[in-house]
Design an enzyme around this catalytic site. Structure first.
Site, PDB file in Angstrom:
ATOM      1  N   LYS A   1      97.575   4.221  27.748  1.00  0.00           N
ATOM      2  CA  LYS A   1      96.259   3.718  26.925  1.00  0.00           C
ATOM      3  C   LYS A   1      95.986   2.128  26.763  1.00  0.00           C
ATOM      4  O   LYS A   1      96.599   1.701  26.046  1.00  0.00           O
ATOM      5  CB  LYS A   1      96.158   4.368  25.602  1.00  0.00           C
ATOM      6  CG  LYS A   1      94.874   4.230  24.732  1.00  0.00           C
ATOM      7  CD  LYS A   1      95.206   4.182  23.194  1.00  0.00           C
ATOM      8  CE  LYS A   1      95.464   2.721  22.966  1.00  0.00           C
ATOM      9  NZ  LYS A   1      94.354   1.594  22.936  1.00  0.00           N
TER      10      LYS A   1
ATOM     11  N   GLU B   1     107.024  -4.194  21.628  1.00  0.00           N
ATOM     12  CA  GLU B   1     107.087  -5.633  21.777  1.00  0.00           C
ATOM     13  C   GLU B   1     105.714  -6.392  21.079  1.00  0.00           C
ATOM     14  O   GLU B   1     104.723  -6.026  21.265  1.00  0.00           O
ATOM     15  CB  GLU B   1     106.856  -6.121  23.269  1.00  0.00           C
ATOM     16  CG  GLU B   1     107.251  -7.579  23.796  1.00  0.00           C
ATOM     17  CD  GLU B   1     105.943  -8.475  23.469  1.00  0.00           C
ATOM     18  OE1 GLU B   1     106.004  -9.007  22.476  1.00  0.00           O
ATOM     19  OE2 GLU B   1     105.031  -8.370  24.248  1.00  0.00           O
TER      20      GLU B   1
ATOM     21  N   CYS C   1     102.003 -13.903  22.534  1.00  0.00           N
ATOM     22  CA  CYS C   1     102.835 -13.475  21.353  1.00  0.00           C
ATOM     23  C   CYS C   1     103.961 -14.543  21.238  1.00  0.00           C
ATOM     24  O   CYS C   1     104.854 -14.843  20.214  1.00  0.00           O
ATOM     25  CB  CYS C   1     103.463 -12.143  21.505  1.00  0.00           C
ATOM     26  SG  CYS C   1     104.138 -11.957  23.051  1.00  0.00           S
TER      27      CYS C   1
ATOM     28  N   GLU D   1     101.018 -14.964  12.127  1.00  0.00           N
ATOM     29  CA  GLU D   1     100.544 -15.175  13.702  1.00  0.00           C
ATOM     30  C   GLU D   1      99.031 -15.442  13.868  1.00  0.00           C
ATOM     31  O   GLU D   1      98.232 -14.504  13.417  1.00  0.00           O
ATOM     32  CB  GLU D   1     100.851 -14.013  14.442  1.00  0.00           C
ATOM     33  CG  GLU D   1     100.779 -14.359  16.127  1.00  0.00           C
ATOM     34  CD  GLU D   1     101.279 -13.029  16.813  1.00  0.00           C
ATOM     35  OE1 GLU D   1     101.823 -13.479  17.859  1.00  0.00           O
ATOM     36  OE2 GLU D   1     101.224 -11.791  16.361  1.00  0.00           O
TER      37      GLU D   1
END
Length: 479
Positions: free
Chosen positions: A174, A249, A282, A382
């Protein structure tokens, strides 16, 4: 406009059973570039059933044959690289030259590294030299849900699909609904390579729909997810009821420690790394921590470098950064820049709004804040945009304390000519990866984090092992 309403299930392109239309937006123009279908429960169930049916035969396929199919996939991937680059560029905004070299190149890199690692991997091995009747067998986990993000789409698709295929797992991919076109092209490549029906399946959908359905599905044995820490927590909770394996992750807030003895290219290297992919990585070095004696000089240099970073449409050739992926992300970045200003950080360059001359498209001004403290929002959250926070430290111990004072633990960075210091810091920094003096990780090195940056590792041998179960056998007969 491109119309891609079908899913790839059991070796064929099929119409959605209970899908709904979704318009993919070109972030450079804010105009729709494609329409896809977001699947429903019936579509998810069909894909999982196909993968479950194909699993026994695929697991029993000799590893050499599985590796050969991945080699064929790599050959096709290379031959269709320009198509892939164009798809990624239009759907998520990577400048076309960067899309060709880095976005598409990441897929080539990972598939080749998996092939190399797999050829030396013993799926069937003795326990040790002194136990001839004990055998260790590495077997596929089973049916895997692979949920991938929009920011480095082929990087993540190949990290998951390549490892799962070599391990003998079947899968349902997906991709992010923000970047589905590259994944659909990849499905064509899997088909062309000759993977048996059901080994690889693709269903488009959003996190709340297909993503949640896969995470909770009783016939899914493992979920491998890359995305936000918030979504990772939801997936973990959903998967708990069936006790499936979950690989995550997730986000990061990388510290980049710049010492007074850093090489002369350290600041430029660090700023440009932060701005790569418009800050949508990231592992971005978003917290630049500078030793006090060189702090003022570094702030000035970082601001000057960032102010010269050009911004433009993804379709334009050349070295520039593109837009961020969508309106929601653009507004989030604007809000965080405003919070930085409100909380007392010093704006060195950039700031609110679009760059001059760009009135449409999700463009963000390359931004640098100085005098940031680790309790500020821009140092904690973040941002996922081209926003750099610079803070000062006095001692090595201070630097470690500040760097580790975060819920994240993906990648940290060190810039110093002192080898003993670098090695010391590599052991003390709490992150899955530490990169020093601009030296990148080598082929086959594992990618992954600690704390709320996730668990498990991707890439090379570690990536393959993530999709394997370890079976201990005693009473093994000599062959």
């Amino acid at each position: 406009m491109i119309e891609k309403r079908q899913f790839y299930i059991n070796g064929a392109w099929v119409d959605a059973v209970d899908g709904r239309d979704y318009h993919v937006i070109d972030p450079s123009t804010e105009d729709p570039c494609a329409v896809i279908s977001l699947g429903g429960q019936a579509d998810t169930d069909a894909a999982v059933a196909a993968a479950k049916s194909a699993f026994p035969a695929w697991m029993a396929t000799p590893p050499a044959e599985r590796i050969a199919l991945v080699e064929k996939l790599l050959e096709i991937y290379k031959s269709r690289g320009e198509e892939m680059a164009q798809a990624i560029s239009v759907e998520m905004g990577a400048p076309i030259d960067m899309s060709r070299s880095s976005q598409v190149g990441a897929g080539t890199w990972h598939l080749q590294n998996f092939i190399d690692a797999a050829k030396g991997f013993e799926f069937d091995r003795p326990l040790n030299d002194h136990s001839p009747k004990d055998r260790i067998l590495y077997e596929a986990v089973g049916v895997c849900a692979l949920i991938t993000p929009w920011n480095w789409p082929m990087n993540q698709v190949t990290l998951k699909v390549g490892a799962a295929a070599i391990a003998g797992c079947t899968m349902v991919l997906k991709p992010s609904e923000e970047s589905p076109l590259d994944a659909m092209l990849f499905a064509e490549m899997m088909h062309e390579a000759g993977f048996p029906p059901g080994v690889f399946n693709l269903v488009n959908g959003d996190g709340a729909g297909v993503g949640s359905q896969l995470s909770a599905h009783e016939d899914i044995d493992m979920v491998s997810f890359t995305g936000s820490s918030r979504a990772g927590k939801l997936i973990s909770k959903s998967a708990a009821d069936t006790l499936k394996r979950v690989h995550l992750e997730l986000g990061g807030k990388g510290a980049n420690l710049i010492f007074a003895d850093a090489d002369e290219k350290a600041v430029k290297r660090s700023v440009m790394h932060m701005m790569q992919n418009t800050g949508q990585s990231c592992n971005a070095p978003s917290r630049m921590m500078v030793e006090a004696p060189i702090y003022d000089r570094v702030v000035e240099e970082a601001g000057e470098i960032a102010s010269k970073v050009s911004v433009g449409p993804a379709s334009a050739e050349g070295r520039h950064i593109g837009p961020v992926v969508n309106a929601t992300q653009w507004q989030k970045i604007q809000d965080l820049i405003q919070q930085g200003i409100d909380e007392g950080a010093r704006l060195v360059t950039g700031g609110l709004g679009r760059p001059e001359g760009l009135n449409k498209g999700f463009y963000v001004r390359p931004t640098v804040f100085a005098d940031v403290t680790n309790d500020m929002t821009i140092a904690r959250e973040e941002i996922f945009g081209p926003v750099l926070s610079i803070m000062k430290f006095d001692t090595e111990e201070d630097a470690v304390r500040i760097a580790n004072d975060t819920v994240y633990g993906l990648t940290n960075y060190v810039q110093s000519e002192d080898g003993a210091r670098r090695n010391r810091l590599a052991r003390q920094l709490r992150s899955g990866m530490v990169e020093m003096n601009g030296v990148g990780r080598s082929a086959g090195s594992p990618f992954g984090g600690m704390k709320q940056s996730g668990n498990g590792r991707e890439g090379g041998v570690w990536g393959i092992e993530d999709f394997l179960e370890v079976k201990a056998v005693s009473g093994w007969a000599a062959e």
